[in-house]
Scaffold this motif. Structure first.
Motif, PDB file in Angstrom:
ATOM      1  N   LEU B 336      78.218 106.997  51.783  1.00  0.00           N
ATOM      2  CA  LEU B 336      77.826 107.778  50.609  1.00  0.00           C
ATOM      3  C   LEU B 336      79.031 108.449  49.936  1.00  0.00           C
ATOM      4  N   GLN B 337      79.909 109.020  50.754  1.00  0.00           N
ATOM      5  CA  GLN B 337      81.073 109.707  50.177  1.00  0.00           C
ATOM      6  C   GLN B 337      81.966 108.722  49.408  1.00  0.00           C
ATOM      7  N   PHE B 338      82.260 107.593  50.016  1.00  0.00           N
ATOM      8  CA  PHE B 338      83.088 106.595  49.328  1.00  0.00           C
ATOM      9  C   PHE B 338      82.419 106.123  48.029  1.00  0.00           C
ATOM     10  N   THR B 340      80.077 107.695  46.223  1.00  0.00           N
ATOM     11  CA  THR B 340      79.995 108.784  45.246  1.00  0.00           C
ATOM     12  C   THR B 340      81.301 108.928  44.472  1.00  0.00           C
ATOM     13  N   ARG B 341      82.396 108.770  45.196  1.00  0.00           N
ATOM     14  CA  ARG B 341      83.708 108.963  44.573  1.00  0.00           C
ATOM     15  C   ARG B 341      84.273 107.666  43.978  1.00  0.00           C
TER      16      ARG B 341
END
Lengths: 406, 406
Positions: B336-338, B340-341
């Motif tokens: 999710l973090q990868f 999202t960014r």
């Protein structure tokens, strides 16, 4: 003791002033590279204790050898950012700096009153580089991270292992906090790209450890996206080219051999005094060698185990087979090429005597490798920075020191 | 298909033109980073075949997925440097470029008539970055090298192994040619530092793979110099802090746990439902845990083997213990973090359809992550560069093409 010897021909970043509010590895490694290239780096540390990395690893009388390198060529000042006077001094430092590199926990600098807008108000056109674990945005922005987690999430740790089924041992760390170093190199790039930039968004950079690692993973991500193939570890091998691996030597070392073209393999077979292997259908071409790589490597290892590393190295070099010993620290220290190019050099350190340093990279002429000074003591440059640069008088500085501000 | 979409807010290196005469990994990786940051990169390749890396790794219809990333945002032109007309065109390209990055075999560019003096005559103040295995000077300057040899001589390969005596398996490769990537990052730094430089020697840089690796080896060299201690590999551990390692999970994955302070270790023991371990004299403090690390890791592994990776990950995160799953390509793609960014993003590639790319690092605002175009075909930008930039007419270009010059 920080008397800087002039570097003949100069260094590329002479005239650039960079402020570091960092600790541990990533941001301080970035400023080491900048300082090595001639930037004036001012490193801000908490009074008395300083950066914890000063005590990491082997030490003598409390002085870590690593710090001699990690802190070299920098000016080290102390500053208590929890005090109002400390923050006022930081404002003065920001106003006089071309760039800032920081790796406090995300948001900490903002909570101290220094968000990007404030920093750019204090120093218009400053380049700001934030280094963090997961980046400054997204759901995990606030989570603490460190190098090993960057390796794990970026995909490097999974691949640093033997072929599945070979062993129950866990994947290995490469012996250094490589996630931090790679992020540090990207932070240097961020600072220098920002200085060149004319773009409105070109001066505030966000470097995440996890992302720095992922960025170097070659075909791992696109191959998965396109084919669903999860790249698996392949030990010391390259799975598509054989033989390429490190092989054991009689004296307990390793020699790396990359003889994976048919021509090179034929030469290797001759050097091994096993010329018949080159014509064996099991090994005749690269696809065959890859299919039978276990047996092939066993043949080569049976040969390498009978010779010591230096003898193998010279036999292979004579035959012009891409190869090398797998160097330990001792091998590095005595290597002729490294020593000739001053990539290995003894540096005077007033705390430790002569310390063995790696030279700076990239090299801009041989003189650029000269280390100006070894990692300084905590607050060693307080007088130079606070009095000479900011104009405080000595009494003022002494009072700040007694009050724990510096 | 290289229609560039404008990037909102701009990119930091817009307006910078960089010529690449490179192949394989190090120099092309450097120019990928420069192109990601907005530089106009012109990559010169041999006609027809192009850079061999275009065929490396998994491919569809002869198009490697990796190339989609490795060549992205660059302009690809062909040029036969063995022909006189080819060299005349190279002169024109040099005259119009701010920087040159090359990793031909040392001396090859000089033998083609382009030594540094000639390059600087064609383009005064050009920044020149030479990337090679051993560097341009010293007794081994002429020897061919590649990433794995850089790792072996720089000291990284020796440490990418288990504790001595644990296994007979060789040290591992980290799954990618990390020596090349690190050298590539230093080449980017060299170009950008050179552009900033006002020093007479600040514009010609020499980046060696072996030295790039050695530069990140932390305390390995100074500790050897000061104490004679050869750093030995420690597997997945950090030898001075326990527990820190990757532990096996019920579903065949790994979870990295770094609970090496007394407080974190006590919490870990509770999460493991083994609170008594925290008071066991064998494990009570970090020195004790390091002495008894084999037994300690066996206790933790006995727990992690009973749970799957995602369950362990959430239990450890809830307890705020520094930890993470050890990601495979599949884990990276869905993170999710990868996502999202935009560190993981699908990019249109006319050859392969949608390709999963990593975003650019460093990030200068979210829009800087937009990939402008995927790795182009061989010679895809010949017309744009030779006609639009150098002013050749189409007939001339067609003639050069028929004659094998481009």
């Amino acid at each position: 003791m920080s008397a800087s010897k002039p570097i003949a021909g100069g260094l590329p970043l002479e005239g650039l002033r960079v402020l570091e509010i960092g600790h541990y590895i990533a941001a301080p490694f970035a400023t080491r590279v900048l300082a090595d290239l001639g930037a004036e780096v001012i490193k801000v540390e908490p009074p008395v204790s300083g950066d914890p990395v000063r005590q990491w690893g082997l030490a003598r009388d409390g002085h870590a050898y690593w710090w001699s390198v990690h802190g070299r060529n920098k000016k080290c000042v102390t500053l208590n950012l929890k005090s109002k006077e400390g923050r006022a001094l930081l404002e003065e430092l920001v106003a006089r700096s071309d760039a800032l590199v920081e790796n406090l926990r995300p948001g900490q600098l903002r909570r101290l009153g220094f968000d990007d807008d404030r920093l750019l108000e204090l120093r218009p056109n400053m380049v700001i580089c934030h280094v963090s674990g997961y980046g400054l945005t997204g759901p995990l922005a606030d989570r603490a991270c460190f190098g090993a987690i960057g390796e794990a999430l970026g995909g490097l740790r999974y691949l640093s292992n033997h072929t599945p089924g070979t062993t129950d041992l866990p994947p290995v760390r490469v012996g250094v906090s490589i996630g931090d170093s790679i992020a540090g190199l990207y932070a240097v790039i961020a600072v220098l790209a920002g200085l060149w930039s004319r773009a409105p968004h070109g001066r505030v950079a966000d470097v995440a450890l996890t992302e720095a690692v992922l960025s170097i993973m070659e075909g791992v991500l696109p191959e998965y996206g396109g084919t669903g193939t999860v790249r698996e570890p392949s030990g010391g091998r390259i799975s598509t080219a054989a033989p390429t691996n490190a092989f054991p030597t009689a004296d307990g070392g390793w020699v790396l051999i990359a003889a994976n073209s048919d021509a090179l393999f034929r030469i290797l077979c001759k050097v091994m005094e096993r010329p018949e292997l080159a014509d064996d259908p099991q090994y005749r071409d690269n696809p065959a060698r890859c299919r039978n790589v276990d047996a092939l490597e066993a043949e080569i290892a049976a040969w390498t185990r009978r010779h010591d590393a230096k003898s193998l190295e010279s036999r292979l070099a004579e035959a012009d087979i891409p190869s090398s010993r797998v160097y330990t620290a001792a091998d590095i220290a005595e290597d002729l090429q490294f020593n000739t190019r001053k990539m290995v050099q003894w540096v005077d350190d007033p705390r430790l005597g002569k310390v063995l340093h790696p030279g700076s990279v990239p090299m801009f002429g041989a003189s650029s490798r000269q280390v100006r000074w070894a990692g300084p003591d905590v607050g060693e440059h307080n007088r130079e920075v606070y009095c000479d640069l900011l104009g405080l008088d000595e009494d003022h500085l002494n009072r700040l020191s007694s009050n724990g501000v510096v």
